[in-house]
Design a protein around this motif. Structure first.
Motif, short mmCIF file in Angstrom:
data_model
loop_
_atom_site.label_atom_id
_atom_site.label_comp_id
_atom_site.label_asym_id
_atom_site.label_seq_id
_atom_site.Cartn_x
_atom_site.Cartn_y
_atom_site.Cartn_z
N ARG A 87 3.74 1.75 -11.61
CA ARG A 87 4.00 0.39 -11.24
C ARG A 87 5.53 0.05 -11.44
O ARG A 87 6.10 0.12 -12.57
N ARG A 107 10.24 -4.52 -8.29
CA ARG A 107 11.33 -4.29 -7.06
C ARG A 107 11.50 -5.54 -6.03
O ARG A 107 10.47 -5.75 -5.52
N ARG A 156 8.72 -8.03 -6.54
CA ARG A 156 7.42 -7.65 -6.23
C ARG A 156 6.86 -6.44 -7.11
O ARG A 156 7.93 -5.70 -7.54
N ASP A 157 5.62 -6.57 -7.31
CA ASP A 157 4.89 -5.34 -8.06
C ASP A 157 4.73 -4.23 -6.97
O ASP A 157 4.09 -4.72 -6.08
N LEU A 158 5.41 -3.21 -7.30
CA LEU A 158 5.22 -2.05 -6.26
C LEU A 158 3.85 -1.28 -7.18
O LEU A 158 4.32 -0.60 -8.06
N PHE A 184 2.05 2.04 -7.07
CA PHE A 184 2.02 3.45 -6.51
C PHE A 184 0.72 4.17 -6.91
O PHE A 184 0.47 4.26 -8.14
N ASP A 224 2.38 -5.03 -3.96
CA ASP A 224 2.03 -4.27 -2.82
C ASP A 224 1.56 -3.02 -3.20
O ASP A 224 2.12 -2.35 -4.30
N ILE A 259 0.80 1.03 -2.73
CA ILE A 259 1.25 2.25 -1.84
C ILE A 259 0.62 3.29 -2.15
O ILE A 259 0.51 3.59 -3.41
N TRP A 317 3.51 8.50 3.32
CA TRP A 317 3.27 6.86 2.51
C TRP A 317 2.44 6.42 3.36
O TRP A 317 2.47 6.12 4.70
N ARG A 330 0.88 1.92 3.02
CA ARG A 330 0.73 0.54 2.39
C ARG A 330 -0.41 0.07 2.64
O ARG A 330 -1.01 0.14 3.91
N LEU A 386 10.76 3.54 -0.49
CA LEU A 386 9.48 3.74 -1.50
C LEU A 386 9.99 4.82 -2.18
O LEU A 386 9.53 4.87 -3.41
N ALA A 424 12.24 3.58 -4.94
CA ALA A 424 11.69 2.71 -5.87
C ALA A 424 10.65 3.63 -7.05
O ALA A 424 10.62 3.12 -8.08
#
Length: 124
Positions: free
Chosen positions: A27, A30, A33-35, A37, A71, A73, A84, A86, A113, A116
């Motif tokens: 997590r 960025r 927002r929270d990305l 993964f 988001d 990913i 990748w 989304r 990505l 990040a």
């Protein structure tokens, strides 16, 4: 356990059959927002694809993530190459509905990505 990249933390989740499985999780915050993964590693095939709805709901509840501000990913290794995806979902509270994945095709999107994921922020 399958080969999960070092930039991910192992996380046990229940799959749609209610069996515990290991996935890679990271997590990153960025651009406001929270990305989130996810990866099943190099040996797991469609684990995330088949269980995304179940996994995403567990993650949102466990880590108290606002799905509107996140988001999801997925990193898949296909034919030895990283790909990748989304994920998109319609959220009803902490339950994702109508989940679909879209490949990230653009070089700038893949670079964003990758950067990040490799950020120095610690995994949740």
């Amino acid at each position: 356990m399958m080969a999960i990249p070092a930039s991910f933390s192992p996380l046990q989740l229940h799959n749609r059959l209610n069996r515990l499985v290991d996935v890679g999780f990271r997590r990153v915050r960025r651009d406001g927002r929270d990305l989130v993964f996810l990866t099943a590693g190099s040996e797991a095939g469609g684990l995330v694809r088949k269980n995304f709805e179940t996994f995403a709901g567990q993650i949102v509840r466990e880590f108290r993530i606002d799905p509107v501000e996140a988001d999801f990913i997925e990193l898949r290794v296909e034919a030895g190459e990283p790909r990748w995806y989304r994920w998109h979902a319609q959220w009803v509270g902490s339950a994702p509905m109508e989940c679909t994945a879209e490949a990230v095709e653009g070089e700038s999107g893949r670079r964003y990505l990758t950067q990040a994921l490799e950020a120095s922020e610690e995994a949740a």
